[in-house]
Design a protein around this motif. Structure first.
Motif, short mmCIF file in Angstrom:
data_model
loop_
_atom_site.label_atom_id
_atom_site.label_comp_id
_atom_site.label_asym_id
_atom_site.label_seq_id
_atom_site.Cartn_x
_atom_site.Cartn_y
_atom_site.Cartn_z
N SER A 84 0.82 -1.21 0.00
CA SER A 84 0.00 0.00 0.00
C SER A 84 0.86 1.26 0.00
CB SER A 84 -0.94 0.00 1.21
OG SER A 84 -0.24 0.30 2.40
N ILE A 122 -6.76 -2.15 6.72
CA ILE A 122 -7.72 -1.20 6.15
C ILE A 122 -7.20 0.23 6.29
CG2 ILE A 122 -10.03 -0.22 6.46
CD1 ILE A 122 -10.94 -3.11 7.19
N LEU A 145 -4.75 0.85 3.55
CA LEU A 145 -5.41 1.07 2.27
C LEU A 145 -6.07 2.44 2.21
CD1 LEU A 145 -7.04 -2.46 1.86
CD2 LEU A 145 -5.19 -1.52 0.46
N ALA A 146 -6.67 2.86 3.30
CA ALA A 146 -7.29 4.19 3.33
C ALA A 146 -6.23 5.28 3.16
CB ALA A 146 -8.05 4.38 4.64
N ASP A 165 -11.90 5.79 3.25
CA ASP A 165 -12.22 4.72 4.19
C ASP A 165 -13.19 3.71 3.57
OD1 ASP A 165 -12.22 3.64 7.03
OD2 ASP A 165 -14.36 4.06 6.77
N ARG A 186 -13.69 3.11 0.33
CA ARG A 186 -13.01 2.38 -0.74
C ARG A 186 -12.05 1.35 -0.16
NH1 ARG A 186 -13.92 4.23 -5.82
NH2 ARG A 186 -14.87 6.30 -6.03
N ALA A 187 -11.37 1.70 0.92
CA ALA A 187 -10.45 0.75 1.56
C ALA A 187 -11.21 -0.46 2.07
CB ALA A 187 -9.72 1.44 2.71
N HIS A 188 -12.33 -0.24 2.74
CA HIS A 188 -13.15 -1.36 3.22
C HIS A 188 -13.62 -2.22 2.05
CE1 HIS A 188 -13.36 0.65 7.16
NE2 HIS A 188 -13.82 -0.50 7.63
N TYR A 192 -10.74 -4.33 0.64
CA TYR A 192 -10.27 -5.36 1.57
C TYR A 192 -11.32 -6.44 1.82
CZ TYR A 192 -8.23 -7.48 5.71
OH TYR A 192 -7.69 -8.39 6.60
#
Length: 206
Positions: A79, A133, A136-137, A151, A153-155, A158
């Motif tokens: 990431s 997560i 990724l966020a 947040d 989009r990260a969820h 994942y």
């Protein structure tokens, strides 16, 4: 040969015992990760195990540490990898989903299955999930996504992949690679260029 090795006093190594424990874990589950089972698999005596680990719990802790280093640390590193665009960044993450040296899906499934009956491990997984997560966020925020959108989009990225793993979904390499452009568009809202997709496919020839 095994008898000759044992007669010379060879006790293996901690890494050898961990490798055997890993194989048993992903093949048969944590209940079969037993000193006797591993000793038989390795052709070593049970007492050899205790040269490297205080007890079975220490071995299990070693497996959890391996999972953290293999999956959590490497996903976070991906990431944070250099990327000129968000498309390149998400394709760096996709590397994890197709390269077991970056993210071991078999180990992930085995650890999550183990946690169904281990509250302590379940809490460890929750912490790992939050760390992944958050990484990724942060990746999305690097490319000027607002915090709330980053947040979500990260969820989405994942939880989609963890769903693949939890359902033990398998796909042929070709069809999965063919979907990567559309997945990248779905997760980022940006369509990767032909050059970005070509670079990704070149990393994963099959």
């Amino acid at each position: 040969m095994r008898q000759m090795v044992q007669e010379r006093g060879w006790r293996g190594s901690a890494e050898l015992w961990l490798d055997a424990a890993y194989q048993v874990l992903v093949e048969s589950g944590v209940d079969q990760v037993k000193v006797g089972v591993l000793a038989e698999r390795l052709g070593l005596s049970r007492t050899s195990f205790y040269w490297h680990f205080a007890d079975r719990e220490a071995l299990l802790a070693g497996l959890i540490a391996r999972w953290q280093a293999q999956n959590t640390a490497k996903l976070v590193a991906q990431s944070e990898a250099p990327a000129a665009t968000v498309s390149e960044a998400i394709l760096n993450i996709f590397d994890c989903w197709v390269d077991a040296s970056l993210f071991d899906s078999r180990l992930e499934f085995a650890i999550r299955t183990w946690a169904l009956n281990d509250a302590g491990l379940e809490a460890t997984i929750a912490t790992a999930d939050a760390t992944r997560i958050a990484a990724l966020a942060a990746m999305f925020r690097r490319f000027a996504y607002a915090a709330d959108e980053a947040d979500i989009r990260a969820h989405t990225v994942y939880l989609t992949q963890i769903g693949y793993i939890s359902m033990r979904t398998t796909e042929a390499h070709g069809p999965r690679m063919a979907r990567m452009r559309a997945y990248a568009l779905t997760f980022t809202g940006q369509l990767p260029t032909d050059a970005e997709i070509a670079a990704f496919l070149a990393r994963h020839p099959g």
